[in-house]
Design a protein around this motif. Structure first.
Motif, PDB file in Angstrom:
ATOM      1  N   SER A  41       1.049   0.542   9.483  1.00 33.45           N
ATOM      2  CA  SER A  41       2.277   0.652   8.693  1.00 33.45           C
ATOM      3  C   SER A  41       2.052  -0.074   7.375  1.00 33.45           C
ATOM      4  N   TYR A  42       2.837   0.308   6.371  1.00 29.65           N
ATOM      5  CA  TYR A  42       2.636  -0.292   5.057  1.00 29.65           C
ATOM      6  C   TYR A  42       3.931  -0.309   4.270  1.00 29.65           C
ATOM      7  N   ILE A  43       4.194  -1.453   3.624  1.00 29.85           N
ATOM      8  CA  ILE A  43       5.399  -1.590   2.795  1.00 29.85           C
ATOM      9  C   ILE A  43       5.027  -1.250   1.361  1.00 29.85           C
ATOM     10  N   THR A  44       5.708  -0.293   0.766  1.00 35.28           N
ATOM     11  CA  THR A  44       5.390   0.088  -0.608  1.00 35.28           C
ATOM     12  C   THR A  44       6.077  -0.868  -1.593  1.00 35.28           C
ATOM     13  N   GLY A  45       5.368  -1.219  -2.649  1.00 35.48           N
ATOM     14  CA  GLY A  45       5.927  -2.084  -3.699  1.00 35.48           C
ATOM     15  C   GLY A  45       5.640  -3.548  -3.427  1.00 35.48           C
ATOM     16  N   ARG A  46       5.051  -4.205  -4.444  1.00 37.19           N
ATOM     17  CA  ARG A  46       4.667  -5.611  -4.282  1.00 37.19           C
ATOM     18  C   ARG A  46       5.884  -6.500  -4.019  1.00 37.19           C
ATOM     19  N   GLY A  47       6.952  -6.263  -4.798  1.00 39.18           N
ATOM     20  CA  GLY A  47       8.185  -7.054  -4.633  1.00 39.18           C
ATOM     21  C   GLY A  47       8.738  -6.892  -3.222  1.00 39.18           C
ATOM     22  N   ASN A  48       8.673  -5.677  -2.701  1.00 37.74           N
ATOM     23  CA  ASN A  48       9.165  -5.426  -1.338  1.00 37.74           C
ATOM     24  C   ASN A  48       8.298  -6.155  -0.307  1.00 37.74           C
ATOM     25  N   ARG A  49       6.986  -6.193  -0.555  1.00 33.79           N
ATOM     26  CA  ARG A  49       6.093  -6.889   0.396  1.00 33.79           C
ATOM     27  C   ARG A  49       6.378  -8.391   0.385  1.00 33.79           C
ATOM     28  N   ILE A  50       6.619  -8.938  -0.808  1.00 33.06           N
ATOM     29  CA  ILE A  50       6.922 -10.377  -0.887  1.00 33.06           C
ATOM     30  C   ILE A  50       8.256 -10.676  -0.195  1.00 33.06           C
ATOM     31  N   ALA A  51       9.269  -9.864  -0.530  1.00 33.53           N
ATOM     32  CA  ALA A  51      10.592 -10.077   0.088  1.00 33.53           C
ATOM     33  C   ALA A  51      10.491  -9.969   1.603  1.00 33.53           C
ATOM     34  N   SER A  52       9.722  -9.002   2.069  1.00 25.66           N
ATOM     35  CA  SER A  52       9.590  -8.793   3.513  1.00 25.66           C
ATOM     36  C   SER A  52       8.845  -9.963   4.170  1.00 25.66           C
ATOM     37  N   PHE A  53       7.820 -10.467   3.472  1.00 25.87           N
ATOM     38  CA  PHE A  53       7.073 -11.612   4.005  1.00 25.87           C
ATOM     39  C   PHE A  53       8.025 -12.807   4.209  1.00 25.87           C
ATOM     40  N   ILE A  54       8.843 -13.048   3.183  1.00 21.08           N
ATOM     41  CA  ILE A  54       9.776 -14.180   3.287  1.00 21.08           C
ATOM     42  C   ILE A  54      10.765 -13.943   4.438  1.00 21.08           C
ATOM     43  N   MET A  55      11.312 -12.745   4.489  1.00 20.50           N
ATOM     44  CA  MET A  55      12.326 -12.435   5.522  1.00 20.50           C
ATOM     45  C   MET A  55      11.743 -12.478   6.935  1.00 20.50           C
ATOM     46  N   GLN A  56      10.520 -11.964   7.104  1.00 23.00           N
ATOM     47  CA  GLN A  56       9.977 -11.836   8.469  1.00 23.00           C
ATOM     48  C   GLN A  56       9.194 -13.064   8.923  1.00 23.00           C
TER      49      GLN A  56
END
Ligand SMILES: NC(=O)c1ccc[n+]([C@@H]2O[C@H](COP(=O)([O-])OP(=O)(O)OC[C@H]3O[C@@H](n4cnc5c(N)ncnc54)[C@H](OP(=O)(O)O)[C@@H]3O)[C@@H](O)[C@H]2O)c1
Length: 265
Positions: free
Chosen positions: A228-243
Motif C-alpha cells: 500500500s502507498y500514501i500519495t503526496g509527501r504532506g499526506n505521508r507526514i500527516a499519516s506518520f504523525i497520526m498513526q
C-alpha cells in the motif's frame, strides 16, 4: 519495462470518466494499453473514449454500469465478452459526509456495495485469471480516512479500510505469483467530486491538495513494490504523525474535528 510490457494489453478502470479515474485511463492509454472504462453516465465516458482513441490510437470499450448494483460484476463480464483484463483499477466510490444516523440505511448499503462488494467480486474474478496466467496487476483506490475512525465519514472510512486490508493481504498471498496489487491511499485530490463537496481550509498544517495526475504517477511508481502507498509527501507526514506518534484516541479526535470544521457540521 512499461505497464503494457509488464502486465499485458488491456486495462479496466472502474469509475473512469472524471477525476482520478480519468487520469488513470489517460496515463494507461499514453502507455499504449487498450482500455475498458466504466461509469454510470454514457456521455462523459464516450467523450473520454473518443479523446483517448484519437490521441493515443488505442482501443477503448465503454461500459455504462452502476457499480453499486447487485449484478454489476455479471453485467461487466457479459459486456467484456471474453476480453482478457491484465490490469484492474477499482476507483469508483461513494462517500457521504455527515452524521451516521442522518444518512439512510439504503445509502449505507449502497456505499458498502459500491466501495466493497463490487471491488471484492471483481478482484476475485479477474485476480484469479491473472494468477492463473502468472501475470497482471490490481490497484484499489483507498483513502487516508480509512486509517483510523473518521467521524462524519464513518461508512466511507470503514469501506476504505476494507480495501486497504484486502489489497495488503492479497499482496502477501500473490507476491510470488507474478500479480502485483496495491492499495493506493489518497488524501485530498482536486477532482470534480472533491471540489463539489466545497471543503473549507482548516489550518496551516493541512496537507496540499494533489492533482489527479500526481496520484496516478505515484501509484504506478509504487505498484509492484509495496502492498500500500500514501500519495503526496504532506499526506505521508500527516499519516506518520497520526498513526505512529499520536495516541489512537487523539488521532480519531483530530480526524473527526477536522472533518467537522471542513464541512461546517
Ligand atoms: N478526491 C479525493 O479527494 C479523494 C481522497 C481520497 C481518496 N479518494 C478516492 O479516489 C477514488 C476516486 O475519487 P474521485 O474523487 O476521483 O471520484 P469519484 O467521485 O469517487 O468517482 C468518479 C468516477 O467514478 C464514477 N462513478 C461514481 N459512482 C459510480 C457508480 N455507482 N457506478 C459506476 N461508476 C461510478 C463516476 O462517473 P459517473 O458519475 O458517470 O458514474 C466518475 O467517472 C475514490 O475511490 C475515492 O474514495 C479520493
Amino acid at each position: 519495462m512499461n505497464l503494457k510490457q509488464k502486465y499485458g494489453n488491456t486495462a479496466l478502470v472502474a469509475g473512469a470518466s472524471e477525476g482520478i479515474g480519468a487520469a488513470f485511463a489517460t496515463c494507461l492509454a499514453a502507455e499504449g494499453m487498450n482500455l475498458v472504462i466504466i461509469a454510470r453516465h454514457p456521455q462523459p465516458l464516450q467523450q473520454l473514449a473518443d479523446f483517448l482513441k484519437s490521441k493515443y490510437d488505442v482501443n477503448v470499450l465503454c461500459i455504462t454500469c452502476d457499480l453499486s448494483g447487485l449484478n454489476a460484476c455479471q453485467q461487466i463480464e457479459e459486456a467484456l465478452n471474453g476480453c482478457e483484463i491484465n490490469l484492474l483499477i477499482y476507483n469508483a466510490a461513494l462517500s457521504y459526509i455527515g452524521p451516521f444516523i442522518k444518512n439512510s440505511a439504503e445509502n449505507h448499503s449502497k456505499a458498502a456495495q459500491l466501495n466493497m462488494v463490487t471491488p471484492l467480486k471483481m478482484v476475485r474474478l479477474y485476480g484469479e485469471k491473472m494468477v492463473i496466467r502468472g501475470k497482471g496487476a490490481v490497484v484499489l483506490m483507498t483513502s487516508l480516512a480509512g486509517f483510523q475512525g473518521s467521524g462524519y465519514l464513518s461508512v466511507y472510512a470503514a469501506t476504505k479500510a476494507f480495501n486497504r486490508i484486502l489489497a495488503e493481504s492479497l499482496w502477501y498471498e500473490w507476491k510470488d505469483s507474478g500479480v502485483d496489487i496495491l492499495a493506493c491511499c489518497a488524501g485530498a485530490t482536486a477532482t470534480p467530486g472533491y471540489k463539489n463537496t466545497n471543503p473549507e481550509k482548516t489550518g496551516f498544517f493541512t496537507p496540499r491538495v494533489l492533482e489527479p495526475e500526481e496520484v496516478v504517477h505515484e501509484c504506478f511508481k509504487k505498484l509492484g513494490k509495496q502492498p500500500s502507498y500514501i500519495t503526496g509527501r504532506g499526506n505521508r507526514i500527516a499519516s506518520f504523525i497520526m498513526q505512529k506518534i499520536l495516541p489512537r484516541k487523539m488521532a480519531i479526535n483530530i480526524m473527526g474535528d477536522t472533518t467537522r470544521k471542513m464541512y461546517r457540521l
